[in-house]
Design a protein around this motif. Structure first.
Motif, PDB file in Angstrom:
ATOM      1  N   LYS A 225      56.643  38.892 -86.421  1.00 58.19           N
ATOM      2  CA  LYS A 225      57.596  39.482 -85.463  1.00 58.19           C
ATOM      3  C   LYS A 225      58.856  38.641 -85.293  1.00 58.19           C
ATOM      4  CE  LYS A 225      53.684  41.397 -82.877  1.00 58.19           C
ATOM      5  NZ  LYS A 225      52.950  41.394 -81.581  1.00 58.19           N
ATOM      6  N   ASP A 226      58.809  37.403 -85.820  1.00 54.60           N
ATOM      7  CA  ASP A 226      59.968  36.508 -85.754  1.00 54.60           C
ATOM      8  C   ASP A 226      60.471  36.279 -84.332  1.00 54.60           C
ATOM      9  OD1 ASP A 226      60.177  35.882 -88.492  1.00 54.60           O
ATOM     10  OD2 ASP A 226      61.195  37.771 -88.889  1.00 54.60           O
ATOM     11  N   GLU A 227      59.562  36.118 -83.402  1.00 51.04           N
ATOM     12  CA  GLU A 227      59.922  35.738 -82.032  1.00 51.04           C
ATOM     13  C   GLU A 227      58.806  34.879 -81.459  1.00 51.04           C
ATOM     14  OE1 GLU A 227      58.366  39.645 -79.560  1.00 51.04           O
ATOM     15  OE2 GLU A 227      60.396  39.681 -80.395  1.00 51.04           O
ATOM     16  N   PRO A 228      59.151  33.934 -80.566  1.00 47.68           N
ATOM     17  CA  PRO A 228      58.136  33.022 -80.017  1.00 47.68           C
ATOM     18  C   PRO A 228      57.012  33.792 -79.326  1.00 47.68           C
ATOM     19  CG  PRO A 228      60.347  32.284 -79.457  1.00 47.68           C
ATOM     20  CD  PRO A 228      60.486  33.672 -80.025  1.00 47.68           C
ATOM     21  N   PHE A 229      55.810  33.259 -79.425  1.00 51.46           N
ATOM     22  CA  PHE A 229      54.659  33.926 -78.816  1.00 51.46           C
ATOM     23  C   PHE A 229      53.634  32.904 -78.349  1.00 51.46           C
ATOM     24  CE2 PHE A 229      53.707  33.380 -83.303  1.00 51.46           C
ATOM     25  CZ  PHE A 229      52.407  32.917 -83.300  1.00 51.46           C
ATOM     26  N   PHE A 230      52.781  33.348 -77.442  1.00 57.65           N
ATOM     27  CA  PHE A 230      51.586  32.604 -77.046  1.00 57.65           C
ATOM     28  C   PHE A 230      50.485  33.597 -76.752  1.00 57.65           C
ATOM     29  CE2 PHE A 230      48.841  31.445 -73.457  1.00 57.65           C
ATOM     30  CZ  PHE A 230      48.064  30.517 -74.116  1.00 57.65           C
ATOM     31  N   GLU A 231      49.284  33.298 -77.251  1.00 65.39           N
ATOM     32  CA  GLU A 231      48.119  34.110 -76.912  1.00 65.39           C
ATOM     33  C   GLU A 231      46.921  33.204 -76.677  1.00 65.39           C
ATOM     34  OE1 GLU A 231      47.074  37.784 -78.606  1.00 65.39           O
ATOM     35  OE2 GLU A 231      49.046  38.125 -79.539  1.00 65.39           O
ATOM     36  N   ASN A 232      46.111  33.604 -75.707  1.00 67.15           N
ATOM     37  CA  ASN A 232      44.876  32.883 -75.406  1.00 67.15           C
ATOM     38  C   ASN A 232      43.720  33.601 -76.080  1.00 67.15           C
ATOM     39  OD1 ASN A 232      42.718  31.484 -74.361  1.00 67.15           O
ATOM     40  ND2 ASN A 232      43.016  32.140 -72.241  1.00 67.15           N
ATOM     41  N   CYS A 233      43.241  33.037 -77.185  1.00 68.08           N
ATOM     42  CA  CYS A 233      42.102  33.614 -77.904  1.00 68.08           C
ATOM     43  C   CYS A 233      40.791  32.925 -77.531  1.00 68.08           C
ATOM     44  CB  CYS A 233      42.339  33.512 -79.410  1.00 68.08           C
ATOM     45  SG  CYS A 233      43.611  34.623 -80.032  1.00 68.08           S
ATOM     46  N   TYR A 234      40.793  32.230 -76.414  1.00 66.39           N
ATOM     47  CA  TYR A 234      39.586  31.513 -75.960  1.00 66.39           C
ATOM     48  C   TYR A 234      39.366  31.787 -74.469  1.00 66.39           C
ATOM     49  CZ  TYR A 234      36.339  27.473 -76.371  1.00 66.39           C
ATOM     50  OH  TYR A 234      35.240  26.631 -76.428  1.00 66.39           O
ATOM     51  N   PRO A 235      39.448  33.047 -74.038  1.00 65.23           N
ATOM     52  CA  PRO A 235      39.403  33.355 -72.606  1.00 65.23           C
ATOM     53  C   PRO A 235      38.068  33.061 -71.938  1.00 65.23           C
ATOM     54  CG  PRO A 235      39.293  35.373 -73.890  1.00 65.23           C
ATOM     55  CD  PRO A 235      39.598  34.271 -74.860  1.00 65.23           C
ATOM     56  N   ARG A 236      36.996  32.962 -72.745  1.00 66.16           N
ATOM     57  CA  ARG A 236      35.696  32.665 -72.120  1.00 66.16           C
ATOM     58  C   ARG A 236      35.638  31.254 -71.557  1.00 66.16           C
ATOM     59  NH1 ARG A 236      31.850  29.998 -75.457  1.00 66.16           N
ATOM     60  NH2 ARG A 236      32.604  29.586 -77.582  1.00 66.16           N
ATOM     61  N   VAL A 237      36.558  30.386 -71.993  1.00 67.16           N
ATOM     62  CA  VAL A 237      36.587  29.007 -71.510  1.00 67.16           C
ATOM     63  C   VAL A 237      37.931  28.657 -70.855  1.00 67.16           C
ATOM     64  CG1 VAL A 237      36.519  26.580 -72.226  1.00 67.16           C
ATOM     65  CG2 VAL A 237      34.900  28.218 -73.205  1.00 67.16           C
ATOM     66  N   VAL A 238      39.017  29.118 -71.448  1.00 67.34           N
ATOM     67  CA  VAL A 238      40.348  28.751 -70.959  1.00 67.34           C
ATOM     68  C   VAL A 238      40.853  29.816 -69.997  1.00 67.34           C
ATOM     69  CG1 VAL A 238      42.754  28.325 -71.603  1.00 67.34           C
ATOM     70  CG2 VAL A 238      40.889  27.446 -73.036  1.00 67.34           C
ATOM     71  N   ARG A 239      41.057  29.413 -68.750  1.00 69.23           N
ATOM     72  CA  ARG A 239      41.610  30.289 -67.728  1.00 69.23           C
ATOM     73  C   ARG A 239      43.074  29.920 -67.486  1.00 69.23           C
ATOM     74  NH1 ARG A 239      37.277  32.003 -68.819  1.00 69.23           N
ATOM     75  NH2 ARG A 239      35.517  32.459 -67.466  1.00 69.23           N
ATOM     76  N   PRO A 240      43.888  30.864 -67.039  1.00 68.95           N
ATOM     77  CA  PRO A 240      45.301  30.544 -66.788  1.00 68.95           C
ATOM     78  C   PRO A 240      45.500  29.353 -65.858  1.00 68.95           C
ATOM     79  CG  PRO A 240      44.971  32.921 -66.723  1.00 68.95           C
ATOM     80  CD  PRO A 240      43.603  32.306 -66.840  1.00 68.95           C
ATOM     81  N   GLU A 241      44.650  29.233 -64.838  1.00 69.24           N
ATOM     82  CA  GLU A 241      44.808  28.157 -63.853  1.00 69.24           C
ATOM     83  C   GLU A 241      44.188  26.838 -64.305  1.00 69.24           C
ATOM     84  OE1 GLU A 241      40.909  30.209 -62.901  1.00 69.24           O
ATOM     85  OE2 GLU A 241      42.910  30.780 -63.600  1.00 69.24           O
TER      86      GLU A 241
END
Length: 348
Positions: A225-241
């Protein structure tokens, strides 16, 4: 393997777009990707490079020299986790110092070192505190324990680091990062969202085959897509907070500082040190450690490897005079080091 993972695997195998460089920052990711055979299935257009995600590897030679100084010149008991014992200093490793009579002890937790200090009240006991956000809370607990129990002969020689500023320093080294899941389990995802807004792309992931394949597939697809991105592919362990208790513990005991990273130099604000309330447990202040500048072996390319400048097998020492039995650089010593991973799995 379920349909989604088969799809991810096939996508990574057959990708034929522009060449991509993805940095697996975490040393455990490097080892798991090798162990699981993931590198062997990737399209030739996808290049994985190792980064500075091994805390032992990024610790400077001068830090080892300071620990040796404390052992011999201050007659301190040095407590450390296992990998650090074999990391070469300018003149010797801690293992070699031990062979020459230094009291160097391997411990399993930071609090073990506090207990050793209680058992040896006539000796200074220094724990070598090296690590990222994952293990730093343990050092904080140790100094709080020492303070609460009036263990005045305990201190930390700190070389703890934080990851976000390192990503910025490595911004042009890779197209995207695989972020370490265990670090972000502590810190949460806010800093990674901020990095996206500053043009740094990446995906946080876990350590299983499915998690790694998914994260790599997501990374490659987003890069189209040629634009900066972030995705959390580990939601079972990594929470936003993140882990609020661990964050609070660190904020109560530590303040940011500049830190030296092997291969990257001084990165402003990328380290932590004890704040004024706990400065009595700062070994450098307490035991008057001079400013020792280490001298790394000039032939060793650990620094280049840690910033994605070369692969381990491109170092002239790799596999020749530098191997797991006789390591010349920290990247070969550590169980999370890129050189140790390349050496171990190239033999299979």
């Amino acid at each position: 393997m379920n349909e989604k993972l088969i799809e991810a695997k096939n996508y990574l195998e057959t990708y034929d777009g522009r060449p991509l460089r993805i940095m697996e920052v975490c040393g455990t990711h490097t080892h798991e990707i090798f162990r699981l055979g993931i590198r062997k299935i990737l399209s030739e257009k996808i290049k994985l490079i190792s980064g500075p995600g091994c805390p032992v590897c990024v610790t400077g030679v001068g830090y080892i020299d300071k620990a040796v100084f404390l052992a011999f010149e201050r007659n301190a008991i040095i407590c450390t986790f296992g990998d650090l014992i074999r990391v070469p200093g300018t003149e010797m490793s801690l293992g070699e110092a031990k062979a020459k009579g230094a009291d160097v002890r391997m411990v399993y937790t930071q609090s073990d070192a506090v207990n050793i200090a209680k058992e040896n009240p006539d000796k200074q006991v220094v724990f070598l505190s090296v690590g990222f956000e994952t293990t730093t809370p343990g050092a904080c607990l140790a100094v709080k324990k020492a303070k609460n129990e009036n263990v005045g002969n305990f201190s930390l020689l700190m070389s703890n680091k934080t990851m976000p500023n390192a990503y910025e320093a490595l911004k042009n080294s890779a197209d995207a990062f695989l972020y370490p899941g265990h670090v972000n389990a502590i810190t949460g995802t806010a800093t990674l969202e901020k990095l996206k807004n500053e043009g740094v792309s990446g995906v946080v992931t876990g350590f299983t085959a499915g998690e790694l394949l998914t994260a790599l597939s997501v990374t490659v697809k987003n890069l189209q897509k040629d634009e900066p991105f972030f995705e959390n592919c580990y939601p079972r362990v990594v929470r936003p907070e993140g882990n609020i208790k661990a964050q609070k513990l660190m904020s109560e005991t530590l303040i940011p500082c500049d830190a030296e990273w092997r291969g990257l130099g001084i990165i402003p604000g990328s380290g932590v040190k004890l704040n004024d309330s706990y400065s009595e447990f700062d070994a450098e202040k307490k035991l008057s450690v001079p400013d020792i500048k280490g001298r790394p072996n000039p032939a060793c390319r650990c620094g280049d490897i840690l910033r994605g400048g070369c692969l381990p097998n491109e170092c002239p020492l790799y596999g020749k005079i530098c191997n797991p039995l006789h390591p010349v650089g920290a990247c070969m010593v550590s169980s999370e080091g890129a050189c140790s991973a390349y050496y171990k799995y190239s033999q299979i």
